[in-house]
Design a protein around this motif. Sequence first.
Motif, PDB file in Angstrom:
ATOM      1  N   ARG A 120       0.856  -1.198   0.000  1.00 13.69           N
ATOM      2  CA  ARG A 120       0.000   0.000   0.000  1.00 13.69           C
ATOM      3  C   ARG A 120       0.877   1.227   0.000  1.00 13.69           C
ATOM      4  O   ARG A 120       2.001   1.202   0.492  1.00 13.69           O
ATOM      5  CB  ARG A 120      -0.848   0.036   1.268  1.00 13.69           C
ATOM      6  N   TRP A 150       5.030  -9.099   4.606  1.00 18.54           N
ATOM      7  CA  TRP A 150       3.569  -9.164   4.526  1.00 18.54           C
ATOM      8  C   TRP A 150       3.119 -10.572   4.084  1.00 18.54           C
ATOM      9  O   TRP A 150       2.202 -11.141   4.688  1.00 18.54           O
ATOM     10  CB  TRP A 150       3.014  -8.114   3.549  1.00 18.54           C
ATOM     11  N   GLY A 204      -9.739  -3.803  13.484  1.00 13.49           N
ATOM     12  CA  GLY A 204     -11.085  -4.362  13.580  1.00 13.49           C
ATOM     13  C   GLY A 204     -12.023  -3.634  14.512  1.00 13.49           C
ATOM     14  O   GLY A 204     -13.183  -4.015  14.628  1.00 13.49           O
ATOM     15  N   LEU A 240     -22.371  -0.345   4.096  1.00 12.93           N
ATOM     16  CA  LEU A 240     -20.957  -0.345   3.687  1.00 12.93           C
ATOM     17  C   LEU A 240     -20.786   0.111   2.241  1.00 12.93           C
ATOM     18  O   LEU A 240     -19.715   0.544   1.836  1.00 12.93           O
ATOM     19  CB  LEU A 240     -20.349  -1.738   3.889  1.00 12.93           C
ATOM     20  N   PRO A 288     -16.017  -2.588  -0.027  1.00 13.27           N
ATOM     21  CA  PRO A 288     -15.831  -1.969   1.297  1.00 13.27           C
ATOM     22  C   PRO A 288     -14.657  -2.588   2.047  1.00 13.27           C
ATOM     23  O   PRO A 288     -14.099  -1.961   2.955  1.00 13.27           O
ATOM     24  CB  PRO A 288     -17.146  -2.261   2.023  1.00 13.27           C
ATOM     25  N   SER A 337      -6.845  -7.894   0.450  1.00 13.34           N
ATOM     26  CA  SER A 337      -8.118  -7.376   0.978  1.00 13.34           C
ATOM     27  C   SER A 337      -8.191  -7.634   2.481  1.00 13.34           C
ATOM     28  O   SER A 337      -7.344  -8.324   3.053  1.00 13.34           O
ATOM     29  CB  SER A 337      -9.273  -8.068   0.259  1.00 13.34           C
ATOM     30  N   GLY A 397     -10.418  -9.527   7.896  1.00 10.69           N
ATOM     31  CA  GLY A 397     -11.504  -9.657   8.877  1.00 10.69           C
ATOM     32  C   GLY A 397     -12.872  -9.342   8.297  1.00 10.69           C
ATOM     33  O   GLY A 397     -13.804  -9.060   9.044  1.00 10.69           O
ATOM     34  N   ALA A 456     -16.134  -8.943  10.531  1.00  8.67           N
ATOM     35  CA  ALA A 456     -16.690  -7.592  10.739  1.00  8.67           C
ATOM     36  C   ALA A 456     -18.190  -7.584  10.461  1.00  8.67           C
ATOM     37  O   ALA A 456     -18.966  -6.972  11.202  1.00  8.67           O
ATOM     38  CB  ALA A 456     -15.975  -6.607   9.814  1.00  8.67           C
ATOM     39  N   MET A 491     -21.231  -6.638  13.093  1.00  9.80           N
ATOM     40  CA  MET A 491     -22.288  -5.653  12.823  1.00  9.80           C
ATOM     41  C   MET A 491     -23.661  -6.291  12.973  1.00  9.80           C
ATOM     42  O   MET A 491     -24.554  -5.716  13.589  1.00  9.80           O
ATOM     43  CB  MET A 491     -22.121  -5.086  11.406  1.00  9.80           C
TER      44      MET A 491
HETATM   45  C1  HEM Z   1     -16.600  -2.820   8.871  1.00 10.15           C
HETATM   46  C2  HEM Z   1     -15.381  -3.151   9.281  1.00 10.15           C
HETATM   47  C3  HEM Z   1     -14.163  -3.187   8.437  1.00 10.15           C
HETATM   48  C4  HEM Z   1     -13.888  -2.547   7.256  1.00 10.15           C
HETATM   49  C5  HEM Z   1     -14.795  -1.607   6.475  1.00 10.15           C
HETATM   50  C6  HEM Z   1     -12.551  -2.934   6.860  1.00 10.15           C
HETATM   51  C7  HEM Z   1     -11.949  -2.507   5.700  1.00 10.15           C
HETATM   52  C8  HEM Z   1     -10.662  -2.838   5.345  1.00 10.15           C
HETATM   53  C9  HEM Z   1     -10.016  -2.377   4.140  1.00 10.15           C
HETATM   54  C10 HEM Z   1     -10.652  -1.475   3.092  1.00 10.15           C
HETATM   55  C11 HEM Z   1      -8.780  -2.900   4.125  1.00 10.15           C
HETATM   56  C12 HEM Z   1      -7.718  -2.675   3.047  1.00 10.15           C
HETATM   57  C13 HEM Z   1      -8.005  -3.633   1.919  1.00 10.15           C
HETATM   58  C14 HEM Z   1      -7.197  -3.395   0.683  1.00 10.15           C
HETATM   59  O1  HEM Z   1      -6.242  -2.613   0.685  1.00 10.15           O
HETATM   60  O2  HEM Z   1      -7.535  -4.022  -0.371  1.00 10.15           O
HETATM   61  C15 HEM Z   1      -8.623  -3.696   5.323  1.00 10.15           C
HETATM   62  C16 HEM Z   1      -7.489  -4.388   5.664  1.00 10.15           C
HETATM   63  C17 HEM Z   1      -7.374  -5.127   6.819  1.00 10.15           C
HETATM   64  N1  HEM Z   1      -8.352  -5.380   7.745  1.00 10.15           N
HETATM   65 FE1  HEM Z   1     -10.225  -4.684   7.726  1.00 10.15          FE
HETATM   66  N2  HEM Z   1     -12.042  -3.795   7.789  1.00 10.15           N
HETATM   67  C18 HEM Z   1     -12.985  -3.988   8.762  1.00 10.15           C
HETATM   68  C19 HEM Z   1     -12.890  -4.802   9.860  1.00 10.15           C
HETATM   69  C20 HEM Z   1     -11.811  -5.589  10.161  1.00 10.15           C
HETATM   70  C21 HEM Z   1     -11.742  -6.538  11.242  1.00 10.15           C
HETATM   71  C22 HEM Z   1     -12.889  -6.853  12.198  1.00 10.15           C
HETATM   72  C23 HEM Z   1     -10.479  -7.053  11.248  1.00 10.15           C
HETATM   73  C24 HEM Z   1      -9.860  -8.104  12.138  1.00 10.15           C
HETATM   74  C25 HEM Z   1     -10.259  -8.397  13.316  1.00 10.15           C
HETATM   75  C26 HEM Z   1      -9.767  -6.433  10.159  1.00 10.15           C
HETATM   76  C27 HEM Z   1      -8.454  -6.676   9.840  1.00 10.15           C
HETATM   77  C28 HEM Z   1      -7.820  -6.162   8.737  1.00 10.15           C
HETATM   78  C29 HEM Z   1      -6.421  -6.433   8.440  1.00 10.15           C
HETATM   79  C30 HEM Z   1      -5.463  -7.247   9.291  1.00 10.15           C
HETATM   80  C31 HEM Z   1      -6.157  -5.793   7.230  1.00 10.15           C
HETATM   81  C32 HEM Z   1      -4.834  -5.788   6.473  1.00 10.15           C
HETATM   82  C33 HEM Z   1      -4.848  -6.939   5.487  1.00 10.15           C
HETATM   83  C34 HEM Z   1      -3.568  -7.026   4.678  1.00 10.15           C
HETATM   84  O3  HEM Z   1      -2.918  -6.015   4.470  1.00 10.15           O
HETATM   85  O4  HEM Z   1      -3.237  -8.143   4.248  1.00 10.15           O
HETATM   86  N3  HEM Z   1     -10.604  -5.560   9.514  1.00 10.15           N
HETATM   87  N4  HEM Z   1      -9.788  -3.649   6.037  1.00 10.15           N
END
Ligand code: HEM
Length: 500
Positions: A112, A136, A321, A361, A437, A444, A447, A451, A455
């Motif tokens: 990123r 990563w 998260g 979302l 989203p 991507s 979680g 998530a 919700m």
């Molecule tokens: C409504 C809630 C959430 C939204 C809208 C959201 C959205 C996102 C988005 C847009 C990304 C970047 C994706 C990309 O660059 O293609 C991301 C990455 C990530 N999210 Fe979420 N997220 C949510 C909840 C969570 C939860 C509950 C967790 C874990 C408990 C989580 C863990 C992560 C992690 C670890 C990444 C990095 C993944 C990577 O770089 O490999 N997220 N999230």
Amino acid sequence: MAHWTLQASDVASALALLLALLLALSAATRASALSRWLRLRRLAKALPGPTDTLPICGDGISLRGAPITALRRLYHKHGTPCRVWVGPRVYVLLSHPEHARLVLSTGAHVDRDDYIMEVLRPLTGNGLLASRGDVWRSRRRLLSRVYKTQWLQEQYAWLQKAAETLVSSMRPLWGDEASAAGAEQETLGHLAACTLDQVAGSVVGRSLLAGGADGVGFVKDYMRAVQTLHARVMNPFLLVTPIFKLSSLGREQAKLANSMHQFIDHSVEKMKKLPSEESESCDSEASTGGRLPGSALEALLELTQDRRLLREEIATLLLAGQDTTATAICFALQLLALHPEIQEEAAWDEALQERVVRETLRLFPPSPLLSRELTADVQLPATDDHGPLVLPAGSSAVVCALFLHRDPAIWDEPHAFRPDRFLPEACKERHPFAYLPFGGGPRSCIGSKYAQMQMRAVLSKVLPAFRVTTTATREDLEDLKMGMVITPKNGFNLRYEPRG
Ligand code: HEM
């Protein structure tokens, strides 16, 4: 036998030779960096977009202060793709599903390029969200072994329990008196505590709100640490790391990070000491003395004992998260307050709650910008608006989910709140990269399913307990500011009337 004596002149010649080599190497490196930059500049020029450099760019568009407004203006003026210069860097804003697919779906561009990574690093180190390249890749492989369907399903009962605790804490606060007086309540703080408890329960296996002085202390430090992240993001000067480190905010954050890391290390040590037979035989929270069975940490400890890795990933999961989900639930409640007819039905219909989650979302993706550093050129096919184009290696592509999700070519009446867009038959023909989203492709959100379960768990407990109303309008909701996530400038203010 020949004897070699080292003369001062030999040493001088060797040093001179070394220096000459180093100079030649650095000149060659600079020359190739320069030629790469000139190529990038030439190819970037061919892309549509303003000629000036942001933040002070043509037509009064400025990234300073109101980035969402600036992005909206760019989108309306130049469409997609739109190339912008920010200092010497080139960003290409994209909001066409096919462009999103070309950039996100390939494993070629996984790093990123956004300030959020840099801002998170003092708290999460090389955790999944902020790591790059091979680090990563190995972290992602590891966490993917934990965030699997069965583990997710096992978490739902806990997520609902945490939501019940939220509802019980809301009753005395927002019960009859407050609602009778018509007082609107700031909602995000309460939801933030609930989602932190949900994630902590699933990740470290303990409820932070259920008791224990160290848990309560952690919640306080964590909440303040999140505030420091938001404060940093809102101040462009503090995005410069050395300035931030010297600032009072930076020094405060370093202390908070330290205490959060100590808490996490302590939780890891405690979990390690627990005999494995005991953890295997645990099937309820009661039998583990307050520890919730089946946490992500328990599963991670089977795979690695690396203390630093565990600390970084636990901090990452909590931060990634908690805020995102709390904000998304607030947007859902606010939209339901504006659509009482949908709210009445959704209070008792779990399938509709699921569609409400997805539609919320769509309209308000909490993290609306998905960035990738392009390591190779990406060829964009011709569309009705432009011929074939090249996104050059060295630029950064930024997929704008906010605009993609409101593209009238994809969504009928794109600004309307209509959860039934997500009925299975309505989704059939949709481009797989039209709805992002949680981002897309190999990087991507790990979680995403969790998530949506969080919700749904909250909506399934809050909606049957309270009727939610608001005096805010849809325009108020659209007046967004961008910190770590998007939020309405005036916050989330809702009135809660207990149902009979
Ligand atoms: C409504 C809630 C959430 C939204 C809208 C959201 C959205 C996102 C988005 C847009 C990304 C970047 C994706 C990309 O660059 O293609 C991301 C990455 C990530 N999210 Fe979420 N997220 C949510 C909840 C969570 C939860 C509950 C967790 C874990 C408990 C989580 C863990 C992560 C992690 C670890 C990444 C990095 C993944 C990577 O770089 O490999 N997220 N999230």
